[in-house]
Each structure stands twice: as structure tokens, then as C-alpha cells.
Design a protein around this motif. Structure first.
Motif, PDB file in Angstrom:
ATOM      1  N   LYS A  36      44.907  34.088  34.502  1.00  0.00           N
ATOM      2  CA  LYS A  36      45.239  32.799  33.739  1.00  0.00           C
ATOM      3  C   LYS A  36      46.303  33.313  32.930  1.00  0.00           C
ATOM      4  CE  LYS A  36      40.578  31.204  33.835  1.00  0.00           C
ATOM      5  NZ  LYS A  36      39.399  30.724  33.000  1.00  0.00           N
ATOM      6  N   PRO A  37      47.577  33.105  33.474  1.00  0.00           N
ATOM      7  CA  PRO A  37      48.910  33.302  32.847  1.00  0.00           C
ATOM      8  C   PRO A  37      49.165  32.506  31.656  1.00  0.00           C
ATOM      9  CG  PRO A  37      49.360  32.228  34.994  1.00  0.00           C
ATOM     10  CD  PRO A  37      47.873  32.428  34.873  1.00  0.00           C
ATOM     11  N   GLU A  38      48.648  31.574  31.378  1.00  0.00           N
ATOM     12  CA  GLU A  38      48.891  30.742  30.252  1.00  0.00           C
ATOM     13  C   GLU A  38      48.229  31.065  28.927  1.00  0.00           C
ATOM     14  OE1 GLU A  38      45.089  29.204  32.156  1.00  0.00           O
ATOM     15  OE2 GLU A  38      47.016  29.897  32.862  1.00  0.00           O
ATOM     16  N   ARG A  69      46.668  48.010  45.885  1.00  0.00           N
ATOM     17  CA  ARG A  69      46.623  49.207  44.854  1.00  0.00           C
ATOM     18  C   ARG A  69      45.381  49.425  43.912  1.00  0.00           C
ATOM     19  NH1 ARG A  69      52.469  51.120  42.140  1.00  0.00           N
ATOM     20  NH2 ARG A  69      53.726  51.030  44.167  1.00  0.00           N
ATOM     21  N   CYS A  70      44.904  48.172  43.865  1.00  0.00           N
ATOM     22  CA  CYS A  70      43.807  47.833  42.737  1.00  0.00           C
ATOM     23  C   CYS A  70      42.555  48.800  43.246  1.00  0.00           C
ATOM     24  CB  CYS A  70      43.550  46.588  42.798  1.00  0.00           C
ATOM     25  SG  CYS A  70      41.992  46.259  41.450  1.00  0.00           S
ATOM     26  N   LEU A  71      41.912  49.428  42.371  1.00  0.00           N
ATOM     27  CA  LEU A  71      40.535  50.225  42.573  1.00  0.00           C
ATOM     28  C   LEU A  71      39.454  49.411  41.997  1.00  0.00           C
ATOM     29  CD1 LEU A  71      42.723  52.382  43.516  1.00  0.00           C
ATOM     30  CD2 LEU A  71      40.826  53.958  42.505  1.00  0.00           C
ATOM     31  N   PHE A  72      39.660  48.056  41.256  1.00  0.00           N
ATOM     32  CA  PHE A  72      38.626  47.427  40.936  1.00  0.00           C
ATOM     33  C   PHE A  72      37.982  48.112  39.749  1.00  0.00           C
ATOM     34  CE2 PHE A  72      40.004  45.597  44.770  1.00  0.00           C
ATOM     35  CZ  PHE A  72      39.632  44.074  44.862  1.00  0.00           C
ATOM     36  N   CYS A  73      38.445  49.101  39.041  1.00  0.00           N
ATOM     37  CA  CYS A  73      37.780  49.580  37.937  1.00  0.00           C
ATOM     38  C   CYS A  73      37.639  48.700  36.796  1.00  0.00           C
ATOM     39  CB  CYS A  73      38.762  50.594  37.626  1.00  0.00           C
ATOM     40  SG  CYS A  73      40.255  50.343  36.945  1.00  0.00           S
ATOM     41  N   ALA A  74      38.416  47.346  36.714  1.00  0.00           N
ATOM     42  CA  ALA A  74      38.168  46.477  35.760  1.00  0.00           C
ATOM     43  C   ALA A  74      38.458  47.081  34.258  1.00  0.00           C
ATOM     44  CB  ALA A  74      36.683  45.904  35.482  1.00  0.00           C
ATOM     45  N   GLU A  75      39.302  48.181  34.324  1.00  0.00           N
ATOM     46  CA  GLU A  75      39.866  48.484  32.997  1.00  0.00           C
ATOM     47  C   GLU A  75      40.787  47.452  32.271  1.00  0.00           C
ATOM     48  OE1 GLU A  75      39.129  51.207  30.869  1.00  0.00           O
ATOM     49  OE2 GLU A  75      37.615  51.506  32.332  1.00  0.00           O
ATOM     50  N   CYS A  76      41.601  46.837  33.122  1.00  0.00           N
ATOM     51  CA  CYS A  76      42.563  45.675  32.860  1.00  0.00           C
ATOM     52  C   CYS A  76      41.872  44.483  32.147  1.00  0.00           C
ATOM     53  CB  CYS A  76      43.120  45.197  33.878  1.00  0.00           C
ATOM     54  SG  CYS A  76      42.411  44.864  35.109  1.00  0.00           S
ATOM     55  N   ALA A  77      40.977  44.092  32.861  1.00  0.00           N
ATOM     56  CA  ALA A  77      40.105  42.965  32.269  1.00  0.00           C
ATOM     57  C   ALA A  77      39.515  43.466  30.713  1.00  0.00           C
ATOM     58  CB  ALA A  77      38.886  42.579  33.112  1.00  0.00           C
ATOM     59  N   HIS A  82      42.800  38.384  25.314  1.00  0.00           N
ATOM     60  CA  HIS A  82      42.950  36.939  25.665  1.00  0.00           C
ATOM     61  C   HIS A  82      42.473  36.495  26.615  1.00  0.00           C
ATOM     62  CE1 HIS A  82      46.078  37.778  22.978  1.00  0.00           C
ATOM     63  NE2 HIS A  82      46.755  38.898  23.659  1.00  0.00           N
ATOM     64  N   GLU A  83      41.706  37.334  27.532  1.00  0.00           N
ATOM     65  CA  GLU A  83      40.859  36.859  28.692  1.00  0.00           C
ATOM     66  C   GLU A  83      41.573  36.129  29.758  1.00  0.00           C
ATOM     67  OE1 GLU A  83      37.488  34.195  27.550  1.00  0.00           O
ATOM     68  OE2 GLU A  83      36.180  36.041  26.677  1.00  0.00           O
ATOM     69  N   ALA A  84      42.844  36.898  30.080  1.00  0.00           N
ATOM     70  CA  ALA A  84      43.780  36.258  31.048  1.00  0.00           C
ATOM     71  C   ALA A  84      43.521  36.714  32.150  1.00  0.00           C
ATOM     72  CB  ALA A  84      45.183  36.632  30.448  1.00  0.00           C
TER      73      ALA A  84
END
Length: 251
Positions: A36-38, A69-77, A82-84
């Protein structure tokens, strides 16, 4: 015999009704990411800093996530205040082209069916030789699960075979280590034409956590022509099954 029949009746029908019915996946399942880039303020790069494999980047100020490339570790989330960015429970991830594995640049294009000639050849019967090119066995284990009675891959006319000479293509897992590179190429050469190549898992697509290692290739993209990419670490069995059925025009 009567005992076996009674037990069979007690257990009931165990095979999934997929694709007639959508699978029910657990809450903790991490499927296709939603951006959600906004909600992403200018200058905030907390998620980029937490991604250990460079799957996230900002292009023209907007987030892009490379599922190859994503390993779905969810560290980014977890890092985003901001729950983007969040991971949905959508298991449909497979694509035909490497560039389509990018979330955030428009509509996510799921895998389309093979060209008419190839679909005519393989649409009703597809034999694959699985090649573990230095993988950790997570992808291999989830592919093995497809042969169980829950998924019953054979009901779709898809089977894994022991010899590449009996195969219509290869399904590759692992980053292609130096010790497996020649074996992979020899296996591919042994499959009769025309043939398919499927890359399953982050390692086979982009090298995974071993990317840029001197002992491993960055997946199979620069070695073989790939017809289907199945992202994940490892891809869920339903993700792999969905990709295979889309490739054959069965969905």
C-alpha cells in the motif's frame, strides 16, 4: 478385510477438492504480499533496512518487492510502522516470466497457459524429473507432499519420473551449486525435445540466501530457459500445484 473397509469409511474422503474449491490455509500462512504505497511516507526505509536478501527496493519513491528473491520471512512487514506492507493468504504466486515476479509495479500477472502446440503435447499428461541442485530439501519435501492422497498430483496427469529420458521437462530446486551445475545441465540435455523447465523456490529463481556466493549460481535463469517460476521458501504445495495447472491451461 472388514477392518480395512470400516477404517476407510471412518476416515472418509481425504483428497482435496482443489481446484473446484479454494484451499483453506492456516492464519500463519504467508502468501502473496500486498503493498500500500499511499501509506509509505517519503524518506522512510525501515522495511528496506530489515530485508536480509535485497528483495525490497524503492523505485521512483514507491516500494517494489521481488518475489524471486523474497524468502517470506516477513521481517519487512514487522518493521513497517505504517502497515504499508503485509502478507496475504493468497497462495497463487507462479509466473511465466522472471520480470512478472515483482510486486508493486502494476497488476501481478499469474502464469498463463503454454502455447497451443506445447499445451497439446503436455496438457493431459506431464512427466517431470525433479533436480535438487544443492537445495536444503525444504522445497523438495513440499514437492513430495504433492504425491500424497491429500493433493494426489497424479489425478491431473502430472507425475515425477526417475529418468530424464522418460520426462517432458525438469523441475529444479536449489541455487545450483558448483558441484551440481554439470549434473543439472546433463539432466536437461537428456530430456527429449520439446521440453519444459520449471524453477521452484527462491534459490532456484534467484539464488535465495546463497545469492552471489562463489560456490553457487544465482538460480537457473542464466543457465536454462525457464517456462515457469514458482516463488516461495519453500513454495506451499498449493502454490506449486496452482502454477503447474495454470501452465497446462487447467485453471
Amino acid at each position: 478385510m472388514l477392518t480395512i473397509i470400516r477404517e476407510r469409511l471412518r476416515q472418509g474422503h481425504r483428497t482435496s477438492r482443489y481446484p473446484k474449491e479454494e484451499p483453506t490455509l492456516p492464519e500463519r500462512f504467508r502468501g502473496r504480499p500486498i503493498l500500500k504505497p499511499e501509506r509509505c511516507p517519503e524518506g522512510c526505509e525501515q522495511c528496506l533496512e530489515r530485508c536480509p536478501f535485497g528483495a525490497l527496493e524503492k523505485v521512483a519513491g514507491e516500494l517494489r518487492l521481488d518475489l524471486g528473491r523474497c524468502l517470506f520471512c516477513a521481517e519487512c512487514a514487522a518493521a513497517c510502522p505504517h502497515e504499508a506492507l503485509r502478507f496475504s493468504r493468497d497462495h497463487r504466486l507462479a509466473c511465466r516470466r522472471r520480470e512478472d515476479l515483482e510486486i508493486g509495479k502494476g497488476e501481478y500477472l499469474l502464469a498463463g497457459a503454454l502455447e497451443a502446440r506445447m499445451k497439446k503435447l503436455f496438457g493431459r499428461s506431464l512427466k517431470l524429473r525433479q533436480v535438487s541442485a544443492g537445495g536444503c530439501n525444504a522445497c523438495e519435501a513440499d514437492l513430495n507432499v504433492l504425491g500424497t492422497l491429500v493433493f494426489d498430483l497424479g489425478r491431473f496427469g502430472i507425475q515425477f519420473v526417475a529418468s530424464p529420458r522418460h520426462a517432458d521437462g525438469i523441475l529444479v530446486t536449489g541455487p545450483v551449486t558448483e558441484n551440481m551445475k554439470s549434473a543439472l545441465l546433463d539432466t536437461y540435455a537428456a530430456v527429449p525435445e520439446p521440453k519444459l523447465v520449471i524453477a521452484s523456490g527462491a534459490c532456484a529463481i534467484g539464488g535465495g540466501p546463497f545469492r552471489d556466493s562463489p560456490e553457487a549460481n544465482n538460480g537457473i535463469g542464466d543457465l536454462l530457459p525457464v517456462d515457469l517460476y514458482i516463488p516461495g521458501c519453500p513454495p506451499h504445495p498449493y502454490t506449486a500445484l496452482d502454477g503447474l495447472l495454470r501452465l497446462l491451461g487447467r485453471l
